[in-house]
Motif scaffolding. Structure first.
Motif, short mmCIF file in Angstrom:
data_model
loop_
_atom_site.label_atom_id
_atom_site.label_comp_id
_atom_site.label_asym_id
_atom_site.label_seq_id
_atom_site.Cartn_x
_atom_site.Cartn_y
_atom_site.Cartn_z
N ALA A 132 125.16 -29.44 58.16
CA ALA A 132 123.85 -29.91 58.59
C ALA A 132 123.91 -31.16 59.45
O ALA A 132 122.88 -31.68 59.88
N VAL A 133 125.11 -31.67 59.73
CA VAL A 133 125.24 -32.86 60.57
C VAL A 133 124.87 -32.50 62.01
O VAL A 133 125.42 -31.57 62.59
N THR A 134 123.94 -33.25 62.57
CA THR A 134 123.56 -33.09 63.97
C THR A 134 123.55 -34.47 64.63
O THR A 134 123.64 -35.50 63.94
N ASP A 135 123.42 -34.49 65.93
CA ASP A 135 123.40 -35.79 66.62
C ASP A 135 122.15 -36.59 66.26
O ASP A 135 122.18 -37.83 66.35
N GLU A 136 121.08 -35.93 65.81
CA GLU A 136 119.89 -36.67 65.40
C GLU A 136 120.07 -37.43 64.09
O GLU A 136 119.33 -38.37 63.80
N ARG A 137 121.05 -37.03 63.29
CA ARG A 137 121.24 -37.64 61.97
C ARG A 137 122.15 -38.87 62.01
O ARG A 137 122.33 -39.53 60.98
N VAL A 138 122.74 -39.17 63.14
CA VAL A 138 123.66 -40.31 63.25
C VAL A 138 123.18 -41.21 64.39
O VAL A 138 122.87 -40.72 65.48
#
Length: 350
Positions: A132-138
């Motif tokens: 579920a890691v996306t660029d929006e989460r970091v």
């Protein structure tokens, strides 16, 4: 330029820092009596619980090495007992875990690692929250504002939310690395040795946003379409040289580092590659090969952050990998950097 000893023993406030984003996995390492054929039984001789994955291993190794700057983790875990294990292990090592997002609808990624001493390990993996890691989460900008200098991302090809290529021809990893670079962070990337037929395409779109690439020989081969070992398993050094030049041509900006059990090549645009040989390890001393590449990578990041000469970085990185081989989990064999520096001085007295 400061020497390793001078940097390592400086006191005072922590300057700079490294944020490690990507995979956070609970590893259950099973040491087996032998590898059984299908339908047969092998004894589990020993079990170890560890926290693994590219980001987790590298940031833990940096803490074990006594890295003098700040360390932070960024990614996703589950809101479950395994997620608490990840947070507790990293927090105990002095790592800022504020960048870890606990997801209620996902379990923490976990792996059962089957290890036969003296042989390569085998992984049975569930992606869970890592998927579920996306660029929006970091948020790289938040780390840059806090004074961090290096942004490590690993592993590509084990983070589907970042590996997927969109209609615009970019991936989540492309956008995340671009954001990190735009925020003023130096981007450092590692891959996993995936058999995905789209390996070259998926990693290729991220390369132009990568300052330093730190990968093993098999990953270099899959990223470039080159065969790097012959039918006997022997390393083809000429193929590694081609792979390094190709990775630079495809967009890696500051350095491509390809390491193998036998050797390391460090490629920089416009300069001849620097080659260093690995440190010899007695096979009887090898407990597990889990995490040796991450230990190498952690030492490279340490040296990059501290602006050490390339040859010195590689010598220390080879030593870190050798120590890792003597531990059962991915991280428990890593000593303080002072040990590696002393060994490097003994190896190269000049």
């Amino acid at each position: 330029m400061q020497t390793g000893e001078e940097v390592h023993h400086q006191g005072g406030l922590k300057q700079g820092g490294i944020v490690c984003a990507g995979n956070f996995i609970v590893d259950r390492v099973h040491t087996l009596s032998y590898w059984p054929e299908q339908g047969n039984l092998a004894h589990i001789l020993h079990q170890d619980l560890g926290v693994g994955g590219g980001a987790a291993n590298v940031v833990t190794d940096l803490a074990s090495l006594g890295f003098p700057g700040k360390l932070a983790a960024a990614g996703c875990i589950g809101a479950d007992p395994d997620g608490e294990i990840v947070k507790a292990r990293l927090a105990a090592a002095g790592v800022d875990i504020g960048g870890l997002t606990a997801l209620a609808d996902r379990v923490t990624a976990h792996t059962h690692v089957m290890n036969v001493p003296g042989q390569n390990r085998t992984f049975f993996y569930h992606g869970g929250a890592n998927d579920a890691v996306t660029d929006e989460r970091v948020s790289p900008a938040a780390f840059a504002e806090a004074g961090y200098r290096l942004f490590y991302l690993g592993y590509l090809m084990l983070l589907p939310g970042l590996d997927r290529i969109g209609p615009d021809g970019l991936s989540g990893a492309s956008r995340l690395l671009e954001a990190a670079r735009r925020a003023g962070l130096t981007t450092c990337v590692d891959f996993v040795s995936s058999e995905d037929p789209e390996f070259a395409a998926k990693v290729g779109v991220a390369l132009p946003f990568c300052d330093f690439l730190i990968i093993n020989e098999m990953e270099a081969g899959r990223a470039t379409g080159l065969v790097v070992r012959d039918a006997n398993g022997d390393l083809i050094e000429s193929a590694l040289l081609k792979a390094g030049e190709r990775l630079l041509a495809e967009g890696v900006t500051k350095g491509a580092v390809i390491h193998a059990p036998e050797i390391c090549f460090w490629f920089t645009s416009g300069a001849a590659p620097i080659m260093t040989r690995s440190r010899s390890v007695d096979p009887d001393d090898i407990v597990s090969t889990v995490g040796a590449g991450d230990a190498f990578c952690a030492a490279v990041l340490y040296g990059l952050h501290e602006n050490w000469p390339v040859e010195h970085i590689c010598t220390v990185a080879h030593a870190a990998a050798a120590h890792c081989l003597m531990g059962a989990t991915a991280t428990d064999g890593i000593p303080d950097m002072s040990v590696l520096l002393r060994e490097a001085k003994e190896t190269n007295p000049a």
